[in-house]
Design a protein around this motif. Structure first.
Motif, PDB file in Angstrom:
ATOM      1  N   ALA A 398       3.812  35.774  90.648  1.00 23.15           N
ATOM      2  CA  ALA A 398       4.473  34.535  91.065  1.00 23.15           C
ATOM      3  C   ALA A 398       5.564  34.162  90.073  1.00 23.15           C
ATOM      4  O   ALA A 398       5.437  34.408  88.869  1.00 23.15           O
ATOM      5  CB  ALA A 398       3.458  33.397  91.169  1.00 23.15           C
ATOM      6  N   GLY A 399       6.630  33.573  90.597  1.00 29.64           N
ATOM      7  CA  GLY A 399       7.707  33.062  89.760  1.00 29.64           C
ATOM      8  C   GLY A 399       8.262  31.788  90.370  1.00 29.64           C
ATOM      9  O   GLY A 399       8.285  31.647  91.594  1.00 29.64           O
ATOM     10  N   ALA A 400       8.703  30.859  89.537  1.00 24.61           N
ATOM     11  CA  ALA A 400       9.225  29.594  90.056  1.00 24.61           C
ATOM     12  C   ALA A 400      10.196  28.976  89.058  1.00 24.61           C
ATOM     13  O   ALA A 400      10.033  29.129  87.846  1.00 24.61           O
ATOM     14  CB  ALA A 400       8.084  28.619  90.355  1.00 24.61           C
ATOM     15  N   VAL A 401      11.188  28.277  89.600  1.00 23.04           N
ATOM     16  CA  VAL A 401      12.157  27.543  88.785  1.00 23.04           C
ATOM     17  C   VAL A 401      12.397  26.196  89.438  1.00 23.04           C
ATOM     18  O   VAL A 401      12.625  26.113  90.653  1.00 23.04           O
ATOM     19  CB  VAL A 401      13.497  28.308  88.658  1.00 23.04           C
ATOM     20  CG1 VAL A 401      14.516  27.467  87.909  1.00 23.04           C
ATOM     21  CG2 VAL A 401      13.295  29.635  87.952  1.00 23.04           C
ATOM     22  N   LEU A 413       9.557  25.930  84.552  1.00 25.70           N
ATOM     23  CA  LEU A 413       9.735  27.346  84.901  1.00 25.70           C
ATOM     24  C   LEU A 413       8.403  28.054  84.772  1.00 25.70           C
ATOM     25  O   LEU A 413       7.644  27.842  83.814  1.00 25.70           O
ATOM     26  CB  LEU A 413      10.775  27.974  83.972  1.00 25.70           C
ATOM     27  CG  LEU A 413      11.111  29.453  84.149  1.00 25.70           C
ATOM     28  CD1 LEU A 413      12.593  29.710  83.837  1.00 25.70           C
ATOM     29  CD2 LEU A 413      10.228  30.343  83.245  1.00 25.70           C
ATOM     30  N   TYR A 414       8.132  28.935  85.742  1.00 24.45           N
ATOM     31  CA  TYR A 414       6.925  29.753  85.707  1.00 24.45           C
ATOM     32  C   TYR A 414       7.349  31.207  85.794  1.00 24.45           C
ATOM     33  O   TYR A 414       7.945  31.637  86.781  1.00 24.45           O
ATOM     34  CB  TYR A 414       5.987  29.396  86.862  1.00 24.45           C
ATOM     35  CG  TYR A 414       4.651  30.114  86.799  1.00 24.45           C
ATOM     36  CD1 TYR A 414       3.572  29.552  86.113  1.00 24.45           C
ATOM     37  CD2 TYR A 414       4.475  31.352  87.409  1.00 24.45           C
ATOM     38  CE1 TYR A 414       2.344  30.208  86.038  1.00 24.45           C
ATOM     39  CE2 TYR A 414       3.255  32.013  87.349  1.00 24.45           C
ATOM     40  CZ  TYR A 414       2.190  31.447  86.661  1.00 24.45           C
ATOM     41  OH  TYR A 414       0.979  32.088  86.585  1.00 24.45           O
ATOM     42  N   GLY A 415       7.048  31.978  84.732  1.00 27.12           N
ATOM     43  CA  GLY A 415       7.512  33.359  84.680  1.00 27.12           C
ATOM     44  C   GLY A 415       6.475  34.398  85.023  1.00 27.12           C
ATOM     45  O   GLY A 415       6.814  35.546  85.307  1.00 27.12           O
ATOM     46  N   GLY A 416       5.214  34.035  85.019  1.00 26.72           N
ATOM     47  CA  GLY A 416       4.155  34.995  85.313  1.00 26.72           C
ATOM     48  C   GLY A 416       2.836  34.503  84.769  1.00 26.72           C
ATOM     49  O   GLY A 416       2.758  33.446  84.137  1.00 26.72           O
ATOM     50  N   VAL A 417       1.804  35.290  84.975  1.00 30.59           N
ATOM     51  CA  VAL A 417       0.467  34.838  84.586  1.00 30.59           C
ATOM     52  C   VAL A 417       0.355  34.626  83.079  1.00 30.59           C
ATOM     53  O   VAL A 417      -0.328  33.711  82.619  1.00 30.59           O
ATOM     54  CB  VAL A 417      -0.605  35.845  85.075  1.00 30.59           C
ATOM     55  CG1 VAL A 417      -0.397  37.225  84.452  1.00 30.59           C
ATOM     56  CG2 VAL A 417      -2.004  35.321  84.820  1.00 30.59           C
ATOM     57  N   ASP A 418       1.041  35.445  82.276  1.00 31.92           N
ATOM     58  CA  ASP A 418       1.026  35.305  80.819  1.00 31.92           C
ATOM     59  C   ASP A 418       2.059  36.279  80.257  1.00 31.92           C
ATOM     60  O   ASP A 418       2.113  37.437  80.651  1.00 31.92           O
ATOM     61  CB  ASP A 418      -0.362  35.637  80.256  1.00 31.92           C
ATOM     62  CG  ASP A 418      -0.492  35.253  78.773  1.00 31.92           C
ATOM     63  OD1 ASP A 418       0.301  35.766  77.965  1.00 31.92           O
ATOM     64  OD2 ASP A 418      -1.386  34.452  78.444  1.00 31.92           O
ATOM     65  N   MET A 544      19.324  41.772 100.177  1.00 32.79           N
ATOM     66  CA  MET A 544      19.770  41.975  98.797  1.00 32.79           C
ATOM     67  C   MET A 544      18.691  41.497  97.825  1.00 32.79           C
ATOM     68  O   MET A 544      17.661  40.997  98.242  1.00 32.79           O
ATOM     69  CB  MET A 544      21.081  41.209  98.553  1.00 32.79           C
ATOM     70  CG  MET A 544      20.937  39.691  98.490  1.00 32.79           C
ATOM     71  SD  MET A 544      20.536  38.874 100.056  1.00 32.79           S
ATOM     72  CE  MET A 544      22.032  39.171 100.969  1.00 32.79           C
ATOM     73  N   GLY A 545      18.921  41.656  96.542  1.00 29.42           N
ATOM     74  CA  GLY A 545      17.973  41.128  95.560  1.00 29.42           C
ATOM     75  C   GLY A 545      18.381  39.735  95.117  1.00 29.42           C
ATOM     76  O   GLY A 545      19.562  39.396  95.106  1.00 29.42           O
ATOM     77  N   ALA A 546      17.406  38.927  94.748  1.00 26.62           N
ATOM     78  CA  ALA A 546      17.680  37.577  94.250  1.00 26.62           C
ATOM     79  C   ALA A 546      16.483  37.101  93.434  1.00 26.62           C
ATOM     80  O   ALA A 546      15.368  37.593  93.594  1.00 26.62           O
ATOM     81  CB  ALA A 546      17.964  36.609  95.387  1.00 26.62           C
ATOM     82  N   SER A 547      16.716  36.155  92.566  1.00 27.10           N
ATOM     83  CA  SER A 547      15.648  35.606  91.724  1.00 27.10           C
ATOM     84  C   SER A 547      15.385  34.150  92.104  1.00 27.10           C
ATOM     85  O   SER A 547      16.247  33.479  92.681  1.00 27.10           O
ATOM     86  CB  SER A 547      16.055  35.663  90.249  1.00 27.10           C
ATOM     87  OG  SER A 547      17.152  34.793  90.004  1.00 27.10           O
ATOM     88  N   PRO A 548      14.202  33.630  91.772  1.00 25.94           N
ATOM     89  CA  PRO A 548      13.963  32.195  91.959  1.00 25.94           C
ATOM     90  C   PRO A 548      15.009  31.344  91.239  1.00 25.94           C
ATOM     91  O   PRO A 548      15.400  30.284  91.737  1.00 25.94           O
ATOM     92  CB  PRO A 548      12.568  31.998  91.365  1.00 25.94           C
ATOM     93  CG  PRO A 548      11.887  33.307  91.612  1.00 25.94           C
ATOM     94  CD  PRO A 548      12.967  34.338  91.375  1.00 25.94           C
ATOM     95  N   LEU A 549      15.495  31.810  90.089  1.00 22.98           N
ATOM     96  CA  LEU A 549      16.531  31.076  89.359  1.00 22.98           C
ATOM     97  C   LEU A 549      17.810  30.985  90.192  1.00 22.98           C
ATOM     98  O   LEU A 549      18.416  29.911  90.298  1.00 22.98           O
ATOM     99  CB  LEU A 549      16.824  31.779  88.033  1.00 22.98           C
ATOM    100  CG  LEU A 549      17.926  31.171  87.162  1.00 22.98           C
ATOM    101  CD1 LEU A 549      17.553  29.767  86.727  1.00 22.98           C
ATOM    102  CD2 LEU A 549      18.184  32.055  85.943  1.00 22.98           C
ATOM    103  N   GLN A 550      18.225  32.086  90.798  1.00 23.37           N
ATOM    104  CA  GLN A 550      19.432  32.081  91.621  1.00 23.37           C
ATOM    105  C   GLN A 550      19.253  31.215  92.865  1.00 23.37           C
ATOM    106  O   GLN A 550      20.139  30.422  93.212  1.00 23.37           O
ATOM    107  CB  GLN A 550      19.792  33.507  92.037  1.00 23.37           C
ATOM    108  CG  GLN A 550      20.296  34.377  90.911  1.00 23.37           C
ATOM    109  CD  GLN A 550      20.550  35.811  91.355  1.00 23.37           C
ATOM    110  OE1 GLN A 550      20.040  36.257  92.381  1.00 23.37           O
ATOM    111  NE2 GLN A 550      21.338  36.536  90.585  1.00 23.37           N
TER     112      GLN A 550
END
Length: 793
Positions: A398-401, A413-418, A544-550
């Motif tokens: 999971a990822g979140a911004v 911001l959440y980058g991952g479990v740890d 295409m590729g994209a990130s939660p940040l984008q």
């Protein structure tokens, strides 16, 4: 001839005399004498005129003759040589840069927005080793990578240095070209700043160091002072950080990777590198080995037998557990980006200036919101995953911004479990498809460009399209007939309805109507990396590729009435000797307020009437908030998204299937006991719990539009007609059976009188067992089905 005649002849310039003489004796040479007399007379009479006939030299030409220009040039050359000789005499080789070395022993301090300390990190990991402890072949990998002429040059590269000086004077930043000696001098004796004075000192000191020190001493100094990433300074620390061995035990393949790494340590770290980064570092790895063959440092047969050896995973560093490591990494990256822009330095140089240099970096992270986001992910996702019961559960990331749309500040911001368990940040990774969360970009392009359908009708939220699954798009030279989720046919639907239910066939046709070039340009304007993508209809599905940040930035720009938002983590960055001014996260008006607000209005329908209604609209904690958002579920269920916003907060949540061992993308079917992990499920549930716990209650959008679900329509829906211009192939109409093969082409939408059969969704019953490797019956496409079998959408 009498005296009177002679006098008159002289007065006339001698013409009569010449004429008389020439006719008197053609054979005695008198004629020649007459001509000479005539020339003499003419010279006496017209000499001034002849001179007057030549163009006079202007003052500028008299001033800048070629002799003067050449003399001036040589004068400057002699002056430059003299100045350099003086510089060489007066500039000593200093002892090591004490200030820089002292700074390298200081940790960076990272703070929350309220000033409380988030983390202290960056104490330099360095262990000096003698060059004899580094295998000769490994030494050669660094020389092959950075400076093949190292063993024979005088310590500088005149052409590279001249180019660097010129680029510095022109404000173009660093362009490479430094020798190993110059890089060592810069690392150990000087600073990383890009000024003419510093470059001249670097050149002079490099010449002196090369004369005073052996090549082995210089190479040893270079290897022991270079920054390799992972907080590792020097080859011994790097060998341990990447391969868990001492420098003396490095293989040639491993040495080639470390040598390639120096160009961009953070981007080339295999564990966190993007697919592009991995391709680049592998290409440089090959470049290093090929150079060694050229220099006869490696046999071609041995080189051909070598295979790339990925490094080990990073070790956890104290103080970066949980989400802290993701926040520190992004903060460092954004600070480095600004230093590169301001000082014209390379990524490697910027990293060396930031890591462990005693910075105080204040983030925009709101401590309470950060805690709420972490809690929402835990309660709505990770607590429901059971890898022992369902092996697929161990592959869910999971990822979140979360962004304030008015300021552009990243507040959580959440980058991952740890960070110690999964080093790559899911918040910033851009290798998964955003799927249907890209559809608002298509609509924004249509509204901003005032695009029309194939039948020349304006595209608005009320425009009707044909929502038949697998209907070939019209007007494209590239055949494309996308399938709706579960191959469901919707018949005639408005654009609003198509957004609510995320109908692929409608947005594929709309993308062609708008022009895929224009769609991709809109994505770039809104902050996505779409500029270099091929303009093909398949991009309408968010392939295409994209990130939660984008994606948070895209939706924040919509929420901010079309004024561009670039989500920013770093609030301020101060050093003992300097303070870096970070760029304003709020940029130019990239969309008209009406376009942005119309898209927002349409996206409220997704929440109230579409794929997000169960998790968001029906949530008891909503408390009167008006919400806009979009779900997305990618092909083969490898990613699932919900990006949504209230007037005061934008948050993008993504779930990604990643094989725990290989890190390859994998399907998420069956995860958490669900038949299919969809955007309206876990992502929307995380979003709702977090947003309803931190955003203002009873808020409404202030919209400058009279269109879309958020406002009452002022006119009847526009029905598109048969195309008025010929499409790329002859249109036909799909038979009223969803199981029949698709036709070769069809119009953008049928005329009002045309009947289209709507097939029910082919979903398995709710009691069907959750598959772990295959999709549900009729699955496919990149949309979200409101009749989702797991009840999420």
């Amino acid at each position: 001839m009498g005296r009177a005649e002679e006098r008159r002849a002289r007065q006339r310039g001698g013409h009569r005399v010449a004429s008389t003489s020439s006719s008197s004796s053609p054979t005695t040479g008198v004629e020649g004498g007459g001509r000479a007399a005539a020339r003499k007379a003419a010279k006496g009479r017209g000499g001034k005129s002849a001179k007057a006939g030549k163009p006079k030299k202007s003052g500028i030409r008299r001033l800048f003759t070629w002799k003067k220009v050449l003399g001036t040039f040589f004068g400057f050359c002699l002056l430059g040589i003299g100045a350099f000789i003086v510089l060489y005499i007066i500039v000593p080789v200093p002892d090591g840069n004490a200030a820089a070395l002292a700074a390298q022993q200081q940790s960076n301090v990272y703070k929350y927005s309220d000033g409380s300390v988030l983390a202290r990190f960056g104490k330099v990991n360095r262990e000096i080793v003698d060059l004899s402890k580094v295998p000769k072949d490994v030494q050669h990998t660094f020389v092959a990578a950075e400076n093949k002429s190292f063993y024979t040059d005088s310590g500088i590269d005149p052409r590279g240095t001249a180019r660097g000086l010129y680029n510095t004077l022109m404000g173009r930043g660093a362009q490479g070209g430094s020798t190993i000696t110059q890089q060592y001098v810069k690392n150990y004796y000087l600073s990383q700043e890009q000024t003419v004075t510093r470059k001249l000192k670097e050149m002079v000191i490099s010449l002196k160091v090369d004369r005073q020190n052996s090549k082995d001493d210089i190479l040893a100094g270079y290897l022991n002072t270079s920054y390799f990433g992972r907080n590792a300074y020097g080859i011994q620390a790097a060998a341990q950080a990447y391969y868990r061995v001492d420098a003396e035990d490095l293989s040639v393949e491993q040495g080639a990777y470390l040598a390639a790494l120096l160009q961009a340590p953070s981007q080339y770290d295999w564990e966190v590198a993007s697919e592009t980064g991995k391709k680049l570092v592998k290409a440089r790895w090959n470049y290093v080995l090929d150079n060694m063959v050229e220099e006869d440092w490696l046999k071609k047969a041995d080189r051909d037998a070598m295979e790339f050896e990925p490094p080990e995973k990073p070790k956890g560093a104290a103080g970066l557990e949980g989400q802290k490591g993701y926040l520190v990494d992004l903060a460092n990256t954004q600070l480095e980006n600004q230093l590169m822009k301001q000082e014209g330095i390379t990524r490697s140089q910027a990293e060396a200036q930031v890591i462990g240099k005693g910075w105080t970096i204040t983030l925009n992270i709101d401590k309470k919101k950060q805690a709420k986001l972490e809690k929402a992910v835990k309660e709505q996702l990770t607590s429901k995953l059971d890898p022992k019961k369902r092996p697929v559960d161990k592959d869910i990331q999971a990822g979140a911004v979360s962004v304030d749309p008015k300021t552009g500040e990243i507040v959580a911001l959440y980058g991952g479990v740890d960070y110690f368990k999964h080093f790559r940040s899911n918040a910033t990774r851009a290798d998964y498809q955003p799927a249907s969360t890209f559809k608002p970009v298509i609509l924004a392009a249509a509204l901003e460009d005032e695009a029309v359908t194939q039948s020349d009708e304006p595209i608005t939220p009320s425009t009707i399209y044909d929502g038949t699954s697998k209907r070939p798009v019209v007007g494209s030279d590239i055949a494309f007939a996308p399938e709706n989720e579960d191959d469901r046919d919707y018949g005639d639907v408005t654009v609003q309805k198509a957004m609510d239910d995320s109908i692929n066939s409608v947005f594929a046709q709309m993308g062609v109507d708008v022009g895929m070039d224009n769609v991709l340009k809109m994505g770039e304007k809104l902050g996505m990396d779409t500029a270099e993508l091929p303009a093909v209809p398949a991009q309408t599905l968010g392939s295409m590729g994209a990130s939660p940040l984008q994606m948070a930035g895209v939706y924040a720009t919509l929420d901010n009435h079309g004024k561009q938002v670039t989500p920013t983590l770093v609030k301020s960055a101060e050093h003992a000797t300097s303070k870096v001014e970070m760029p304003d996260p709020i940029g130019d008006q990239v969309l008209t307020p009406e376009t942005a607000d119309t898209v927002t209005s349409v996206l409220t329908g997704v929440v109230d009437d579409g794929t997000a209604r169960k998790s968001v609209r029906e949530n008891s904690a909503r408390d009167g908030r008006q919400i806009a958002g979009k779900t997305g579920t990618s092909d083969d269920n490898k990613s699932a998204w919900f990006t949504g916003y209230t007037p005061d907060l934008v948050t993008s949540v993504g779930l990604f299937g990643e094989d725990e061992k290989t890190r390859a993308q994998t399907k998420m079917y069956g995860a958490g006991g669900k038949v299919r992990v969809a955007g309206g499920g876990f992502p929307a549930q995380i979003w709702a719990m977090y947003t309803f716990g931190v955003s203002a209650k009873n808020t409404k959008f202030d919209l400058d539009t009279d269109q879309g679900a958020a406002v009452k329509p002022t006119k009847s829906p526009t029905v598109t007609q048969q195309p008025t211009r010929s499409p790329s192939s002859n249109p036909t109409t799909k038979p009223p059976t969803s199981s029949a093969p698709p036709p070769s082409s069809s119009p953008a939408s049928p005329p009002p009188s045309q009947t289209t059969t709507t097939a029910p969704p082919s979903s398995p019953p709710a009691s069907s067992p959750a598959p772990t490797t295959s999709p549900p019956a009729g699955g496919g496409g990149t949309s979200d089905d409101p009749a989702q079998p797991d009840g999420d959408e």
